[in-house]
Design a protein around this motif. Sequence first.
Motif, PDB file in Angstrom:
ATOM      1  N   THR A   4       0.838  -1.183   0.000  1.00 48.94           N
ATOM      2  CA  THR A   4       0.000   0.000   0.000  1.00 48.94           C
ATOM      3  C   THR A   4       0.880   1.242   0.000  1.00 48.94           C
ATOM      4  O   THR A   4       1.934   1.264   0.628  1.00 48.94           O
ATOM      5  CB  THR A   4      -0.878   0.016   1.272  1.00 48.94           C
ATOM      6  N   GLU A   5       0.434   2.273  -0.679  1.00 53.34           N
ATOM      7  CA  GLU A   5       1.121   3.559  -0.683  1.00 53.34           C
ATOM      8  C   GLU A   5       0.442   4.493   0.321  1.00 53.34           C
ATOM      9  O   GLU A   5      -0.768   4.412   0.538  1.00 53.34           O
ATOM     10  CB  GLU A   5       1.060   4.193  -2.075  1.00 53.34           C
ATOM     11  N   ASP A   7      -1.455   7.509   1.823  1.00 56.43           N
ATOM     12  CA  ASP A   7      -2.561   8.346   1.333  1.00 56.43           C
ATOM     13  C   ASP A   7      -3.366   7.694   0.209  1.00 56.43           C
ATOM     14  O   ASP A   7      -4.147   8.367  -0.462  1.00 56.43           O
ATOM     15  CB  ASP A   7      -2.064   9.732   0.885  1.00 56.43           C
ATOM     16  N   GLN A   8      -3.210   6.382   0.010  1.00 57.95           N
ATOM     17  CA  GLN A   8      -3.985   5.663  -1.004  1.00 57.95           C
ATOM     18  C   GLN A   8      -5.441   5.635  -0.555  1.00 57.95           C
ATOM     19  O   GLN A   8      -5.741   5.174   0.550  1.00 57.95           O
ATOM     20  CB  GLN A   8      -3.410   4.247  -1.132  1.00 57.95           C
ATOM     21  N   LYS A   9      -6.354   6.120  -1.377  1.00 57.97           N
ATOM     22  CA  LYS A   9      -7.773   6.228  -0.991  1.00 57.97           C
ATOM     23  C   LYS A   9      -8.475   4.886  -0.933  1.00 57.97           C
ATOM     24  O   LYS A   9      -9.349   4.682  -0.107  1.00 57.97           O
ATOM     25  CB  LYS A   9      -8.508   7.152  -1.955  1.00 57.97           C
ATOM     26  N   VAL A  11      -7.930   0.742  -0.739  1.00 57.59           N
ATOM     27  CA  VAL A  11      -7.004  -0.367  -0.531  1.00 57.59           C
ATOM     28  C   VAL A  11      -7.822  -1.652  -0.525  1.00 57.59           C
ATOM     29  O   VAL A  11      -8.638  -1.863   0.374  1.00 57.59           O
ATOM     30  CB  VAL A  11      -6.218  -0.212   0.796  1.00 57.59           C
ATOM     31  N   ALA A  31      -4.670   0.683   4.660  1.00 59.76           N
ATOM     32  CA  ALA A  31      -4.690   2.135   4.440  1.00 59.76           C
ATOM     33  C   ALA A  31      -3.938   2.871   5.538  1.00 59.76           C
ATOM     34  O   ALA A  31      -3.984   2.481   6.704  1.00 59.76           O
ATOM     35  CB  ALA A  31      -6.136   2.619   4.377  1.00 59.76           C
TER      36      ALA A  31
END
Length: 114
Positions: A4-5, A7-9, A11, A31
């Motif tokens: 996961t990256e 600030d990924q909206k 997941v 997230a």
Amino acid sequence: MKKTEKDQKWVFNKDIDGEQAAEGVVRKVLAYCDSMMCVENHFEEGAVGKMHGHPHTQITYVASGAFEFTIGDETKIVRAGDTLLKQDGIIHGCVCLEKGILVDFFTPMREDFI
């Protein structure tokens, strides 16, 4: 390995690879942003979450299984649906009694997990 990256909206759990956190424990970072993080931990029966502390407040939700948890100087058995609060700096750990999943929420995020 798919991670996961920050600030990924969105997941999607199925798209995230887990990583070995300890013997019998697989961690999936879900997230997160600078101020908060959600982590899913899959435990095999008998696996140990060693006693430790960190400068993050942590809430754990028991999604499945049974665990013997120690928080500070108190030990209790928890099961699916139970939640635990671990204030920053409090020593805590667990032993998995029945295969299960713990979902942890940290504030702020755990930089050491990414």
